[in-house]
Design an enzyme around this catalytic site. Structure first.
Site, PDB file in Angstrom:
ATOM      1  CG  HIS A 101      -1.955   0.975   1.122  1.00 22.47           C
ATOM      2  ND1 HIS A 101      -1.857   2.302   1.179  1.00 22.47           N
ATOM      3  CD2 HIS A 101      -3.380   0.901   0.775  1.00 22.47           C
ATOM      4  CE1 HIS A 101      -2.896   3.028   0.972  1.00 22.47           C
ATOM      5  NE2 HIS A 101      -3.699   2.248   0.740  1.00 22.47           N
ATOM      6  CD  GLU A 170      -5.255   2.232  -3.090  1.00 26.25           C
ATOM      7  OE1 GLU A 170      -6.457   1.507  -2.806  1.00 26.25           O
ATOM      8  OE2 GLU A 170      -4.284   2.180  -2.252  1.00 26.25           O
TER       9      GLU A 170
HETATM   10  P1  PGA Z   1      -9.696   5.807  -0.239  1.00 27.67           P
HETATM   11  O1  PGA Z   1      -8.537   4.887   0.307  1.00 27.67           O
HETATM   12  O2  PGA Z   1     -10.800   4.973  -0.630  1.00 27.67           O
HETATM   13  O3  PGA Z   1     -10.085   6.809   1.061  1.00 27.67           O
HETATM   14  O4  PGA Z   1      -9.225   6.550  -1.411  1.00 27.67           O
HETATM   15  C1  PGA Z   1      -8.204   3.587  -0.528  1.00 27.67           C
HETATM   16  C2  PGA Z   1      -6.897   3.173  -0.048  1.00 27.67           C
HETATM   17  O5  PGA Z   1      -6.196   3.944   0.364  1.00 27.67           O
HETATM   18  O6  PGA Z   1      -6.760   1.944   0.045  1.00 27.67           O
END
Ligand code: PGA
Length: 260
Positions: A101, A170
């Protein structure tokens, strides 16, 4: 799990601040999730709440629509002060672990080498790793970053092992807590997923239909369907909206309806 079942992962991060709050958020989430069995819901709470939530979840006879995940894990038990091993969390029923992450990559300085070691350890323990990749800034040259991250993070894994990893695109700039954040567009996400599949095909000869690629970054009740209605987007990693039980339940309902 049916191949078309969408996977919605609640990443609570370092929230909420008390066990009571964690229990009520979890109970509301599980209650909603059991109504929407076409979605595989995964909840990743902080470690300190895991045992209590795991015990409660097991008492909910027959519930299979919710799985437990963790937000991180170390390689092994032993002389690793402050760390938690895959066996420890597996013993609590954990089936998924987030690896790589951006909070950990960029705020805590986690390297691709550590990510690679954690991925291997999770696979060895029979826990599904969710590998998060993506560029930091919207202007960054995404393809090179994805190629580089995936080469380093998945180094030394064979095709069979890589096929067990869930990759989530992401982009850091799209995460709700990033400065000037905004959700990605589904079109851009589809393009990134295409690149990820191409990388996995080129390096591990995996075919697109063997792969489930997720999206994360400001997914909420307003945009969830825009992303999840695409068959190529296999699921979502949700941070902020997973802490709001009503909104999260609504997202599960919307995604469940997409699947019907
Ligand atoms: P968010 O976070 O949905 O608040 O953008 C996603 C994440 O960081 O995994």
């Amino acid at each position: 799990m049916s191949p078309t079942k969408k996977i919605i992962i609640a990443n609570w991060k370092a929230n909420p601040t008390s066990l009571d709050q964690a229990k009520s958020l979890f109970e509301a989430t599980v209650k909603a999730a059991t109504q929407y069995p076409s979605v595989q819901t995964v909840v990743c709470p902080p470690f300190v709440y895991l045992e209590e939530l795991s015990t409660w979840l097991k008492s909910q006879a027959g519930d299979k629509t919710v799985s437990l995940g963790v937000q991180d894990v170390w390689e092994a038990a032993g002389p690793f002060t402050g760390e938690i091993s895959p066996e420890m969390v597996r013993g609590l029923g954990v089936q998924y672990v987030l690896v790589g992450h951006s909070d950990r990559r960029y705020k805590l300085g986690e390297s691709d080498e550590l990510i690679n070691r954690k991925l291997k350890a999770a696979l060895q323990a029979g826990i599904t790793p969710v590998l998060l990749v993506g560029e930091k800034e919207a202007e960054d040259y995404r393809q090179d970053i994805l190629i580089d991250q995936m080469a380093r993070d998945l180094e030394g894994l064979n095709a069979e092992e890589v096929a067990k990893v869930l990759v989530a695109y992401e982009p850091v700039w799209a995460i709700s807590t990033s400065a000037n954040s905004r959700p990605d567009t589904p079109e851009n996400t589809l393009e990134a997923i295409g690149m990820i599949k191409e990388i996995l095909h080129k390096n591990w000869q995996l075919n697109a239909d063997q792969l489930q690629i997720l999206y994360g970054g400001s997914v909420n009740e307003t945009n969830a369907v825009n992303f999840l209605s695409h068959p190529e987007i296999a699921g979502a990693v949700i941070g902020g909206a997973s802490l709001k039980p009503e909104e999260f339940a609504h997202i599960l309902q919307l995604v469940n309806n997409v699947q019907k």
